[in-house]
Structure formats: structure tokens, C-alpha cells
Scaffold this active site. Sequence first.
Site, PDB file in Angstrom:
ATOM      1  N   ARG A  45       0.638  -1.240  -0.159  1.00 41.08           N
ATOM      2  CA  ARG A  45      -0.102   0.076   0.009  1.00 41.08           C
ATOM      3  C   ARG A  45       0.822   1.024   0.078  1.00 41.08           C
ATOM      4  NH1 ARG A  45      -4.140  -1.105   4.921  1.00 41.08           N
ATOM      5  NH2 ARG A  45      -1.910  -1.848   5.959  1.00 41.08           N
ATOM      6  N   GLY A 132      11.228 -16.505  14.403  1.00 45.96           N
ATOM      7  CA  GLY A 132      11.754 -15.314  13.581  1.00 45.96           C
ATOM      8  C   GLY A 132      12.767 -16.041  12.911  1.00 45.96           C
ATOM      9  N   GLY A 185       9.136  -0.359  20.832  1.00 43.74           N
ATOM     10  CA  GLY A 185       8.767  -0.807  19.602  1.00 43.74           C
ATOM     11  C   GLY A 185       8.588  -2.439  19.943  1.00 43.74           C
ATOM     12  N   LYS A 203       2.257 -20.000  17.523  1.00 43.18           N
ATOM     13  CA  LYS A 203       3.502 -20.585  17.339  1.00 43.18           C
ATOM     14  C   LYS A 203       3.365 -21.967  18.001  1.00 43.18           C
ATOM     15  CE  LYS A 203       5.623 -15.947  17.188  1.00 43.18           C
ATOM     16  NZ  LYS A 203       6.365 -15.088  18.338  1.00 43.18           N
TER      17      LYS A 203
END
Length: 433
Positions: A45, A132, A185, A203
Site C-alpha cells: 500500500r 523469527g 517498539g 506458534k
Amino acid sequence: MKPVKVGICGLGTVGSGTFNVLHRNADEISRRAGRRITVEQIGSRRDNPGCDTKGTQVTRDIFDVATNPEIDIVVELIGGYDIARELVMTAIENGKHVVTANKALIAVHGNEIFEAAQRHNVMVAFEASVAGGIPVIKAIREGLSANNIEWLAGIINGTGNFILTEMRDKGRDFADVLAEAQALGYAEADPTFDVEGIDAAHKLTILASIAFGIPLQFDKAYTEGISAITPADVEYAEELGYRIKHLGISRRTEQGIELRVHPTMIPTSTLLANVNGVMNAVLVDGDAVGQTLYYGAGAGAEPTASAVVADIVDVVRTLTADRDNRVPHLAFQPSELSDLPILPMSDTETGFYLRLQAAEKPGVLASITKILGDNGINIEAIVQKETAEEQVPVILLTQRVKEQKMDEAITAIEALDDIIGQVTRIRVEHLQG
């Protein structure tokens, strides 16, 4: 051989990391894959200043990527459930292989997606969906394929691990550390998925399916968050030789498969107890190999991109193999998946840490221990803190017992006149083979 053309959908943190790694390491990746891999198209986007997409076709409609006849592999990195599912199913129906980092998508819709992939003779790779950059899915699915997996336990959410580490190291309370995690964050503005165990349950659902050869069953996973953990609990755990971690645990039993995420006290000497900050780790116990630990960065642009690109390479390597000779999505061929049930939490057996406030008077402790004894619960340790107050904290460690028995005992204890408030409980695991 002609290059394999990749379309990336989503240019956020992981999408930009994947694009950058594919470009920076293009020569080395091509050497490993045996042919050139190029990014043919990006669906996003908005642009991301963190990567230079000049020379690459960019579309604002991600479904253009899924239907582009030039694309061989669609990389889904938009996240979420519904649109991501539609995108992946569209890609599969158009004969595209799929790579995704979307644990929620796989945990909730994986059974449907894998069935569609089987019908259309394409692959769906999802290494980056768990932990990850740690290649734990490949390790369990392929590296440990000789083993009966007995159990696995993991710190698979970095936000929760960061919060518990700060609480332990600095004596801070949950709300204070959560605010810092959001500022750094590590946690979203709405941290529910992280701190209430939903992200970890996604997970764990995936890991359990691969470990035990069962269909994905996220709706049966037990989840409990860490928001009720206090600095006092962290301190008492340390005094008793334990550490509190937010674990995902899955274990094979004669009755079925345990599938649970909750705060857990584990001995400070164990490997998982010493995984700190935002790091992830998964401990797997197999009958042949024993315990193996997989540790590393569980999130971030390039650690996660490492897993995404590794999946792209795996897909490229097997493009010419027929589907019966590829590594199955859930480690076992679809016809070989087991119908072992997921155990309800009430049938799960663990040790327990109990903390309660009791009136400072004779006979209270005897009443508590009698209730535990009447429910067949053996006490391993008791700590009663001295205080000048009229109420005293009492801490108990119990041996392993079924959750239902502990529920009944706690209800009876809380009904005592001399017990103030609710009993805090944290499950205790020793993570032994």
C-alpha cells in the site's frame, strides 16, 4: 536455468528486510539455490524508505501479485487472518508456491491452506512464522525426524520475555515495563496478543503439529498471560531456586497432547531460565537425541528475513520434485497425521507455586495443608514470611498434580475465613526428559 521470479506482498519490517537480503546476498543465495532468484513484483500500500525498489515493479493491489503469470513464488508478509488467507488461497489457485511469516494464518487456517496446496501441487513454506530467524521448524521437521518427540517448551514471544527479565533484574512492576516495551517498539499499542499468550499459542500450535504429527488445532490451545505476575512473585521464585518464564509447552501423554501457554516457574539451572531480554529459545526433547536447544532472535527485519529467504531457497531447490517427494508441510504425509486429542487443561499435570495472604493466627497453615492433603496434593516447600502486619504472605510449592485437583483445592482455600483475597498460582515445570 531461467531465474525464479518472486513477488513480495507487504513491505513493512519483514518485507523490506526480505527485499534487502535478497538483493544484498543475491550471488550467495543463487549459489545455494542453484539458480537466480529475482524480485519481479512488490505489492504494498505504501513505499518503505528502508529499501530501494527502483527497477522493481510495484503495485498497490497485492492480488495483482497473486495472479501475475510471471510470478513463481508469492511471499505473504502482510500479516493478519482474513486478507492474508484470501491472498494465499488465490496464489495457490493460480499455481504459485507460497512463503509466509504469518503464524496466525498458519495456526488458524493452515489445515485448509495445506490441503489446497496439495491439490494444486504447490508448496507452502512457513519457517519464519515461529521464532523469527531460528530454524526450529526445519530442525524438528527434518533434523529430528528419527525421533519420537516427547515434549517441547519454548520462550516464543520476545515481548513477554523482555518484561519478565526487566521485572527480575530491576524489581519493576508489569505495567511499568510494558510501557517501556511499547516505547521501544517491542510491544504494540494493544499488547494483548503478546502479554496474554495468543501470539505464543499461534506458534506453539504450529510446533506441536510438526512435532507430533497432528492437525493444527489453535482453538484448543490453553492461554494465560503474565499481567498478574508481581515483583513479589518474581522475588519468591528466585529465593526458591526458580525463574518465571512465559512458556509454550506441548507434551505427548497416553491420553493425548498437552497444548498450553502460561507463566511457568522453571529451575534457574535450566537452559531456558537463562534466556533473557527479547531473545527466543525452544527446547525439544526426543527419545533418541535427548534435549536440544534452538536459540536466537525471534523477531526483527533481517533475522525474520533470514528465515523467509531460506524458505524461498528451499522452494527453488525442490521445484522439479513431485509432491510425494517433498518434505510434508507438517512433517508427516497428510494421510499419516494422528487423531490424538488435545488434552483439556483440567487433565494437565504440573507442579504449582501458590501465594496467598493469610491472617496471622494459629491453625491457618494447618487448615491450608489439610485441604491440599484431602485433594491428594503433596507439598514440596512452604515459606511463611515474617511481618508486623496482621496478614502474612504464605508461599507453597507442590508436587505434580492434575489441574482439576488444584482448582478444587484453591476454591476450598479461598473459602476459608482467614484467607484474604485470591490465591495466586503459577505452574511449575522441571523440563526433565
